[in-house]
Motif scaffolding. Structure first.
Motif, PDB file in Angstrom:
ATOM      1  N   THR A   1       0.824  -1.209   0.000  1.00 18.30           N
ATOM      2  CA  THR A   1       0.000   0.000   0.000  1.00 18.30           C
ATOM      3  C   THR A   1       0.859   1.261   0.000  1.00 18.30           C
ATOM      4  O   THR A   1       0.523   2.254  -0.651  1.00 18.30           O
ATOM      5  CB  THR A   1      -0.955   0.008   1.208  1.00 18.30           C
ATOM      6  OG1 THR A   1      -1.742  -1.194   1.173  1.00 18.30           O
ATOM      7  CG2 THR A   1      -1.866   1.212   1.193  1.00 18.30           C
ATOM      8  N   LEU A   2       1.983   1.220   0.724  1.00 21.07           N
ATOM      9  CA  LEU A   2       2.884   2.379   0.802  1.00 21.07           C
ATOM     10  C   LEU A   2       3.968   2.326  -0.272  1.00 21.07           C
ATOM     11  O   LEU A   2       4.980   3.019  -0.176  1.00 21.07           O
ATOM     12  CB  LEU A   2       3.511   2.467   2.197  1.00 21.07           C
ATOM     13  CG  LEU A   2       2.527   2.655   3.349  1.00 21.07           C
ATOM     14  CD1 LEU A   2       3.259   2.724   4.677  1.00 21.07           C
ATOM     15  CD2 LEU A   2       1.643   3.881   3.139  1.00 21.07           C
ATOM     16  N   GLN A   3       3.738   1.511  -1.299  1.00 19.59           N
ATOM     17  CA  GLN A   3       4.646   1.386  -2.440  1.00 19.59           C
ATOM     18  C   GLN A   3       6.080   1.119  -1.998  1.00 19.59           C
ATOM     19  O   GLN A   3       7.029   1.725  -2.500  1.00 19.59           O
ATOM     20  CB  GLN A   3       4.546   2.617  -3.335  1.00 19.59           C
ATOM     21  CG  GLN A   3       3.138   2.801  -3.870  1.00 19.59           C
ATOM     22  CD  GLN A   3       2.949   4.080  -4.641  1.00 19.59           C
ATOM     23  OE1 GLN A   3       3.595   5.090  -4.383  1.00 19.59           O
ATOM     24  NE2 GLN A   3       2.038   4.031  -5.602  1.00 19.59           N
ATOM     25  N   GLY A   4       6.211   0.221  -1.037  1.00 20.66           N
ATOM     26  CA  GLY A   4       7.517  -0.229  -0.587  1.00 20.66           C
ATOM     27  C   GLY A   4       8.164   0.610   0.493  1.00 20.66           C
ATOM     28  O   GLY A   4       9.210   0.239   1.016  1.00 20.66           O
ATOM     29  N   ASP A   5       7.547   1.733   0.867  1.00 22.93           N
ATOM     30  CA  ASP A   5       8.181   2.660   1.811  1.00 22.93           C
ATOM     31  C   ASP A   5       7.674   2.456   3.237  1.00 22.93           C
ATOM     32  O   ASP A   5       6.851   3.215   3.742  1.00 22.93           O
ATOM     33  CB  ASP A   5       7.935   4.099   1.352  1.00 22.93           C
ATOM     34  CG  ASP A   5       8.718   5.114   2.164  1.00 22.93           C
ATOM     35  OD1 ASP A   5       9.488   4.719   3.065  1.00 22.93           O
ATOM     36  OD2 ASP A   5       8.541   6.322   1.899  1.00 22.93           O
ATOM     37  N   LEU A   6       8.194   1.429   3.914  1.00 25.84           N
ATOM     38  CA  LEU A   6       7.795   1.169   5.295  1.00 25.84           C
ATOM     39  C   LEU A   6       8.234   2.279   6.239  1.00 25.84           C
ATOM     40  O   LEU A   6       7.716   2.397   7.352  1.00 25.84           O
ATOM     41  CB  LEU A   6       8.358  -0.179   5.762  1.00 25.84           C
ATOM     42  CG  LEU A   6       7.732  -1.409   5.105  1.00 25.84           C
ATOM     43  CD1 LEU A   6       8.490  -2.666   5.499  1.00 25.84           C
ATOM     44  CD2 LEU A   6       6.261  -1.526   5.461  1.00 25.84           C
ATOM     45  N   GLY A   7       9.162   3.119   5.813  1.00 17.40           N
ATOM     46  CA  GLY A   7       9.595   4.261   6.609  1.00 17.40           C
ATOM     47  C   GLY A   7       8.495   5.278   6.848  1.00 17.40           C
ATOM     48  O   GLY A   7       8.623   6.145   7.719  1.00 17.40           O
ATOM     49  N   ARG A   8       7.390   5.188   6.106  1.00 20.84           N
ATOM     50  CA  ARG A   8       6.261   6.097   6.303  1.00 20.84           C
ATOM     51  C   ARG A   8       5.404   5.714   7.508  1.00 20.84           C
ATOM     52  O   ARG A   8       4.551   6.505   7.940  1.00 20.84           O
ATOM     53  CB  ARG A   8       5.385   6.144   5.048  1.00 20.84           C
ATOM     54  CG  ARG A   8       6.043   6.883   3.900  1.00 20.84           C
ATOM     55  CD  ARG A   8       5.166   6.940   2.673  1.00 20.84           C
ATOM     56  NE  ARG A   8       3.850   7.511   2.952  1.00 20.84           N
ATOM     57  CZ  ARG A   8       2.785   7.325   2.172  1.00 20.84           C
ATOM     58  NH1 ARG A   8       2.884   6.614   1.063  1.00 20.84           N
ATOM     59  NH2 ARG A   8       1.622   7.861   2.490  1.00 20.84           N
ATOM     60  N   VAL A   9       5.601   4.520   8.054  1.00 18.07           N
ATOM     61  CA  VAL A   9       4.822   4.091   9.219  1.00 18.07           C
ATOM     62  C   VAL A   9       5.269   4.911  10.427  1.00 18.07           C
ATOM     63  O   VAL A   9       6.446   4.934  10.776  1.00 18.07           O
ATOM     64  CB  VAL A   9       4.989   2.583   9.488  1.00 18.07           C
ATOM     65  CG1 VAL A   9       4.323   2.190  10.799  1.00 18.07           C
ATOM     66  CG2 VAL A   9       4.438   1.771   8.328  1.00 18.07           C
ATOM     67  N   ARG A  10       4.315   5.591  11.049  1.00 19.14           N
ATOM     68  CA  ARG A  10       4.604   6.393  12.237  1.00 19.14           C
ATOM     69  C   ARG A  10       4.224   5.657  13.517  1.00 19.14           C
ATOM     70  O   ARG A  10       4.780   5.919  14.572  1.00 19.14           O
ATOM     71  CB  ARG A  10       3.852   7.733  12.191  1.00 19.14           C
ATOM     72  CG  ARG A  10       4.320   8.634  11.065  1.00 19.14           C
ATOM     73  CD  ARG A  10       5.748   9.097  11.326  1.00 19.14           C
ATOM     74  NE  ARG A  10       6.317   9.777  10.177  1.00 19.14           N
ATOM     75  CZ  ARG A  10       7.295   9.283   9.417  1.00 19.14           C
ATOM     76  NH1 ARG A  10       7.804   8.110   9.660  1.00 19.14           N
ATOM     77  NH2 ARG A  10       7.768   9.965   8.399  1.00 19.14           N
ATOM     78  N   ARG A  11       3.214   4.774  13.417  1.00 19.99           N
ATOM     79  CA  ARG A  11       2.764   4.051  14.602  1.00 19.99           C
ATOM     80  C   ARG A  11       1.775   2.963  14.213  1.00 19.99           C
ATOM     81  O   ARG A  11       0.957   3.156  13.323  1.00 19.99           O
ATOM     82  CB  ARG A  11       2.093   5.020  15.565  1.00 19.99           C
ATOM     83  CG  ARG A  11       1.497   4.313  16.735  1.00 19.99           C
ATOM     84  CD  ARG A  11       0.951   5.197  17.790  1.00 19.99           C
ATOM     85  NE  ARG A  11       0.701   4.291  18.899  1.00 19.99           N
ATOM     86  CZ  ARG A  11       0.954   4.549  20.136  1.00 19.99           C
ATOM     87  NH1 ARG A  11       1.448   5.698  20.456  1.00 19.99           N
ATOM     88  NH2 ARG A  11       0.713   3.673  21.064  1.00 19.99           N
ATOM     89  N   CYS A  12       1.870   1.835  14.890  1.00 25.78           N
ATOM     90  CA  CYS A  12       0.791   0.852  14.841  1.00 25.78           C
ATOM     91  C   CYS A  12      -0.215   1.308  15.889  1.00 25.78           C
ATOM     92  O   CYS A  12       0.089   1.340  17.083  1.00 25.78           O
ATOM     93  CB  CYS A  12       1.301  -0.551  15.152  1.00 25.78           C
ATOM     94  SG  CYS A  12      -0.024  -1.783  15.111  1.00 25.78           S
ATOM     95  N   VAL A  13      -1.385   1.711  15.450  1.00 22.49           N
ATOM     96  CA  VAL A  13      -2.396   2.266  16.342  1.00 22.49           C
ATOM     97  C   VAL A  13      -3.190   1.147  17.016  1.00 22.49           C
ATOM     98  O   VAL A  13      -3.450   1.194  18.221  1.00 22.49           O
ATOM     99  CB  VAL A  13      -3.351   3.203  15.569  1.00 22.49           C
ATOM    100  CG1 VAL A  13      -4.472   3.719  16.454  1.00 22.49           C
ATOM    101  CG2 VAL A  13      -2.575   4.354  14.942  1.00 22.49           C
ATOM    102  N   ARG A  14      -3.566   0.132  16.228  1.00 22.46           N
ATOM    103  CA  ARG A  14      -4.466  -0.896  16.745  1.00 22.46           C
ATOM    104  C   ARG A  14      -4.288  -2.192  15.988  1.00 22.46           C
ATOM    105  O   ARG A  14      -4.082  -2.192  14.778  1.00 22.46           O
ATOM    106  CB  ARG A  14      -5.906  -0.425  16.573  1.00 22.46           C
ATOM    107  CG  ARG A  14      -6.943  -1.406  17.019  1.00 22.46           C
ATOM    108  CD  ARG A  14      -8.360  -0.914  16.716  1.00 22.46           C
ATOM    109  NE  ARG A  14      -9.334  -1.854  17.195  1.00 22.46           N
ATOM    110  CZ  ARG A  14      -9.645  -2.992  16.586  1.00 22.46           C
ATOM    111  NH1 ARG A  14      -9.060  -3.312  15.469  1.00 22.46           N
ATOM    112  NH2 ARG A  14     -10.536  -3.809  17.092  1.00 22.46           N
ATOM    113  N   LEU A  15      -4.399  -3.308  16.714  1.00 19.91           N
ATOM    114  CA  LEU A  15      -4.541  -4.630  16.117  1.00 19.91           C
ATOM    115  C   LEU A  15      -5.858  -5.211  16.597  1.00 19.91           C
ATOM    116  O   LEU A  15      -6.239  -5.035  17.758  1.00 19.91           O
ATOM    117  CB  LEU A  15      -3.412  -5.573  16.537  1.00 19.91           C
ATOM    118  CG  LEU A  15      -2.006  -5.290  16.050  1.00 19.91           C
ATOM    119  CD1 LEU A  15      -1.048  -6.366  16.549  1.00 19.91           C
ATOM    120  CD2 LEU A  15      -1.948  -5.185  14.533  1.00 19.91           C
ATOM    121  N   GLY A  16      -6.533  -5.892  15.703  1.00 16.13           N
ATOM    122  CA  GLY A  16      -7.741  -6.633  16.057  1.00 16.13           C
ATOM    123  C   GLY A  16      -7.499  -8.089  15.743  1.00 16.13           C
ATOM    124  O   GLY A  16      -7.049  -8.423  14.645  1.00 16.13           O
ATOM    125  N   GLY A  17      -7.756  -8.949  16.707  1.00 17.15           N
ATOM    126  CA  GLY A  17      -7.499 -10.370  16.522  1.00 17.15           C
ATOM    127  C   GLY A  17      -8.764 -11.195  16.622  1.00 17.15           C
ATOM    128  O   GLY A  17      -9.618 -10.939  17.485  1.00 17.15           O
TER     129      GLY A  17
END
Length: 159
Positions: free
Chosen positions: A84-100
């Motif tokens: 989704t970020l076209q290969g740029d994982l550096g754009r991730v600022r935070r994992c806000v939530r996980l749902g399991g």
């Protein structure tokens, strides 16, 4: 290379090509600075379901296999993020939530511990920005009879 990519490399994790949706939905949606990832199953790098991850936790799937399945789901979540970020994982600022979602017997009391497989991996890869809010529920059935499914929400840097 981002610190996330470096951590993946250190852990020996290669993000797979994400699985295509199984129904009428998109695998990811961006709104503002939020990236929402649809539920990801515990499929391996070849897109297959390991027999150890098929069925119900508390019956034929052990706690350890459930945690491994949740870890695979988290890897697949990150694979969707990367695409989704076209290969740029550096754009991730935070994992806000996980749902399991854990395919579990009605008497299974280890549902939160199963989800730790995904939560621990997110922190291992993202560090402090991987600490997240979380909900985990036991369910009667999941697609393909998977033991676990994980969805996620991330804060991202805008282009």
């Amino acid at each position: 290379m981002s610190s996330i990519d470096n951590n993946l490399k250190k852990l020996g994790i290669i993000l797979p090509t994400p699985a295509a949706p199984l129904a009428n939905y998109v695998p990811a949606a961006v709104t503002g600075n939020l990236l929402v990832i649809s539920g990801q199953l515990c499929l391996n790098a070849e897109g297959k379901l390991d027999e150890a991850h098929r069925g119900k936790v508390g019956d034929n799937v052990s706690l350890e296999a459930g945690q491994a399945a949740a870890r695979l789901c988290a890897i697949n979540v990150l694979a969707q993020v990367r695409v989704t970020l076209q290969g740029d994982l550096g754009r991730v600022r935070r994992c806000v939530r996980l749902g399991g979602f854990v395919n579990a017997t009605p008497t299974c009391d280890s549902v939160p511990q199963v989800m730790n497989g995904a939560s621990n991996l997110m922190v291992d890869i993202l560090g402090d920005i991987g600490r997240h809010a979380r909900s985990t529920v036991g369910v009667a059935q999941l697609p393909l009879d998977c033991a676990v499914e994980v969805e996620a929400m991330f804060e991202i840097a805008l282009n």
